[in-house]
Design a protein around this motif. Structure first.
Motif, PDB file in Angstrom:
ATOM      1  N   TRP A  64     -61.269  12.468 -17.527  1.00 15.33           N
ATOM      2  CA  TRP A  64     -59.921  11.954 -17.251  1.00 15.33           C
ATOM      3  C   TRP A  64     -59.148  12.838 -16.285  1.00 15.33           C
ATOM      4  N   ILE A  65     -59.515  14.099 -16.195  1.00 11.99           N
ATOM      5  CA  ILE A  65     -58.889  14.943 -15.166  1.00 11.99           C
ATOM      6  C   ILE A  65     -59.307  14.443 -13.787  1.00 11.99           C
ATOM      7  N   LEU A  66     -60.556  14.011 -13.677  1.00  6.96           N
ATOM      8  CA  LEU A  66     -61.009  13.433 -12.407  1.00  6.96           C
ATOM      9  C   LEU A  66     -60.228  12.154 -12.094  1.00  6.96           C
ATOM     10  N   LEU A  67     -59.977  11.362 -13.145  1.00  7.04           N
ATOM     11  CA  LEU A  67     -59.239  10.109 -12.935  1.00  7.04           C
ATOM     12  C   LEU A  67     -57.777  10.365 -12.599  1.00  7.04           C
ATOM     13  N   TYR A  68     -57.186  11.348 -13.275  1.00  7.89           N
ATOM     14  CA  TYR A  68     -55.747  11.593 -13.153  1.00  7.89           C
ATOM     15  C   TYR A  68     -55.409  12.508 -11.981  1.00  7.89           C
ATOM     16  N   ASN A  69     -56.419  13.135 -11.349  1.00 13.70           N
ATOM     17  CA  ASN A  69     -56.078  14.213 -10.414  1.00 13.70           C
ATOM     18  C   ASN A  69     -55.218  13.686  -9.265  1.00 13.70           C
ATOM     19  N   PRO A  70     -54.232  14.481  -8.863  1.00 17.99           N
ATOM     20  CA  PRO A  70     -53.202  13.976  -7.945  1.00 17.99           C
ATOM     21  C   PRO A  70     -53.651  13.818  -6.493  1.00 17.99           C
ATOM     22  N   SER A  71     -54.857  14.276  -6.131  1.00 14.67           N
ATOM     23  CA  SER A  71     -55.233  14.088  -4.724  1.00 14.67           C
ATOM     24  C   SER A  71     -56.245  12.958  -4.531  1.00 14.67           C
ATOM     25  N   THR A  72     -57.243  12.861  -5.428  1.00 14.88           N
ATOM     26  CA  THR A  72     -58.250  11.820  -5.239  1.00 14.88           C
ATOM     27  C   THR A  72     -58.407  10.964  -6.499  1.00 14.88           C
ATOM     28  N   GLY A  73     -57.361  10.896  -7.330  1.00 14.48           N
ATOM     29  CA  GLY A  73     -57.450  10.169  -8.589  1.00 14.48           C
ATOM     30  C   GLY A  73     -57.301   8.666  -8.425  1.00 14.48           C
ATOM     31  N   ILE A  74     -57.307   7.992  -9.558  1.00 12.34           N
ATOM     32  CA  ILE A  74     -57.290   6.528  -9.564  1.00 12.34           C
ATOM     33  C   ILE A  74     -55.958   5.988  -9.043  1.00 12.34           C
TER      34      ILE A  74
END
Lengths: 291, 293
Positions: free
Chosen positions: A122-132
């Motif tokens: 979810w950090i990958l999903l939420y990350n502010p540069s390349t997230g969902i």
């Protein structure tokens, strides 16, 4: 096969020993530690201090009360949403449709994923540069905004959704197991009597599921109360201790500051709450009627 | 089945085809069955897919399809960061816990199901109560015990801790499974001259295969996923487990999402595969044992 031999005792002996050494003795020693000043970093200050830790906890420690309030909020919101979504999901995958086995495996699979891995995903999903959200904004849906985990207004819902992803399958699996035990002829009888779908659900399905719902809710409430991995790694209790639960507070005292005395006092508070839950559980599971 | 989780092309499978049989041709099924199911599948699978994309696409790429596929991130974490070692540690702890928990659960579960003995009720009550003891709350006393027993930074120590916490539930589940094997089979074998032990190995144990698979798998998944014990009791990097390695990666790889995702895939694949195999037993096992107390 009633017997008076030593066999059953020999068979449960390993379990008894492990429980005594790693569960019972530690609980007793928590009681002892809670009456001491005990840190690993400053061992020369260690010693018996009576109820000083508890006085500090109850009357001076704002974070203790704050963590209790957040624990309650976390358990109620998380368990409530998991129950509703889990019930809906169980009802859906209990229907007959093509690809049902595959669908079940897929929707249940987050159950097997650890709290830390859930955080990673979810950090990958939420990350502010390349997230969902950035991806969606590129397609013109919504607005990219800032980091959902760093923003005090969005950190709670973001954490709740993350734990839902992993937690809903638990209810779905348990309730599905119970749904499958409802005799088919009950539904046939209802349909002969002209009962609609909703009426059948309310009069047959829900009453049958009642015990399973009560017990799984209680078990899950305890589990979510104790859940540390996910919050520890996802928010670390922040921002500004906003998402600190009581067990997370204990874990941080133990892992980060090695303050064993005060951490033990916090643990005792947790035990009192858990004791209440276990008595409730044993009552509701009708433990007494089984023997 | 779950290979679809790591094979991006099939993750966004089309929704299940509408049933062909006539009695199901009810248009409302699309709204009450297919639509919510597809939405929920998206909620479940998009996060997995996101991780897979990050793990297999080159650094700097923002493509949503991991093509051209690259294994650079796996090389980084496996060899550079030490996930190879973490994987091995997790595997040792997972398999070790699986074996010990399964054997002890078989013994205890058999005792509970087949004997009536003094103290049985108290034992069962104690087993149930352990479900409420949180690992996080036991960190402090366990650390002290482990330190004095010289079990810090030892994989054996972690197997013992994981076993102690998983055994009670595994034992309850197993006793439910043993109870479902008809005792008459065993008695018949004993009438024929088998000892109880032989009767167990010849008659009951083969019937318990699914139970052993289920209980063992849960023990493996639990130990594989355990974080706090490993974090607290193994502070040397060569004893890290995958969750601990991942938790450090969360902090250190703040910019290297590819490496984080690759580490995640490494941690996810074994448990998701195991889970796919035992998913059906989970439904049976939990309803038979744990919840109904």
């Amino acid at each position: 096969m009633k017997t008076r031999t030593w066999a059953p005792y020999a068979l449960i002996a390993p379990t008894l020993v492990l429980m005594a050494v790693f569960l019972v003795y530690p609980i007793a020693s928590v009681g002892w530690f809670s009456l001491r000043h005990h840190t690993v970093t400053q061992p020369w200050k260690n010693g018996f201090i009576g109820f000083e830790n508890f006085r500090r906890m109850l009357f001076e420690d704002q974070l203790f009360w704050q963590s209790l309030v957040f624990s309650a909020k976390w358990v109620v919101v998380e368990v409530g949403l998991q129950l509703v979504l889990g019930l809906v999901l169980a009802l859906i995958v209990n229907e007959t449709f093509v690809g049902r086995g595959l669908a079940r495996s897929l929707v249940f699979s987050p159950w097997a994923v650890s709290g830390v891995l859930t955080t990673g995903i979810w950090i990958l999903l939420y990350n502010p540069s390349t997230g969902i959200f950035q991806q969606l904004a590129q397609w013109g849906i919504g607005d990219a905004g800032t980091s959902v985990l760093g923003n005090p207004e969005t950190v709670f819902p973001a954490t709740v959704v993350t734990e839902l992803w992993r937690g809903v399958p638990f209810f779905a699996i348990l309730l599905l197991a119970d749904l499958q035990s409802i005799p088919k002829d009950l539904y046939e009888a209802a349909s002969v009597d002209g009962a609609g779908r909703w009426r059948t659900f309310v009069s047959i399905t829900l009453p049958h599921l009642r015990d399973a719902i009560v017990l799984s809710t209680l078990l899950r409430a305890v589990w979510e109360f104790n859940n540390v991995d996910l919050i520890y790694t996802l928010t670390g209790g922040g921002p500004a201790n906003q998402t600190t639960t009581l067990p997370l507070y204990v874990a941080r005292k133990a892992v980060d500051s090695h303050d064993f005395g005060y951490g033990s006092a916090l643990t005792m508070a947790g035990f009192v709450i858990l004791l209440f839950f276990s008595i409730l559980y044993l009552r509701l599971s009708k433990f007494g009627s089984r023997a | 089945m779950t290979q679809t989780l790591t094979r991006p092309a099939t993750v966004l499978d089309p929704p299940p085809a509408p049933p062909r049989r006539k009695k199901h041709r009810d248009p409302s099924r699309y709204f009450r069955l297919h639509l919510p199911l597809v939405l929920y599948l998206l909620f479940t699978l998009i996060p997995f897919y996101w991780m897979v994309v990050f793990a297999f696409r080159p650094a700097g790429s923002t493509s949503l399809v991991p093509w051209p596929i690259t294994f650079e991130h796996f090389d980084t974490v496996w060899n550079g960061v030490g996930f190879g070692v973490f994987f091995q540690n997790s595997l040792i702890i997972g398999v070790g816990t699986l074996v010990v928990v399964t054997v002890f659960a078989l013994m205890g579960g058999y005792a509970l199901a087949r004997f009536k003995f003094r103290g049985q009720r108290v034992f069962l009550l104690a087993l149930l109560c352990t479900q409420f003891i949180p690992g996080a709350m036991m960190l402090i006393p366990l650390f002290v015990i482990f330190k004095s027993a010289g079990l810090l930074n030892s994989l054996t120590g972690l197997v013992i801790a994981d076993t102690a916490f998983q055994l009670p539930l595994a034992l309850i589940l197993m006793s439910g499974f043993v109870r479902n094997v008809p005792v008459e089979l065993e008695e018949a074998a004993m009438v024929d001259g088998c000892s109880r032990l032989r009767a167990f190995f010849a008659v009951t144990l083969p019937q318990l295969k699914p139970a052993i698979v289920a209980v063992g798998s849960f023990a493996f998944i639990g130990a594989w996923n355990n974080f706090l014990f490993a974090l607290m009791f193994a502070s040397k990097q060569d004893k890290f487990t995958l969750p601990v390695g991942l938790s450090y990666a969360l902090g250190e790889f703040n910019t290297d999402f590819g490496a984080l995702a690759a580490g995640g895939v490494i941690a996810a694949v074994p448990v998701v595969l195991v889970f796919a195999v035992v998913q059906r037993f989970l439904v049976q096992g939990l309803s038979a044992g744990a919840v109904k107390g």
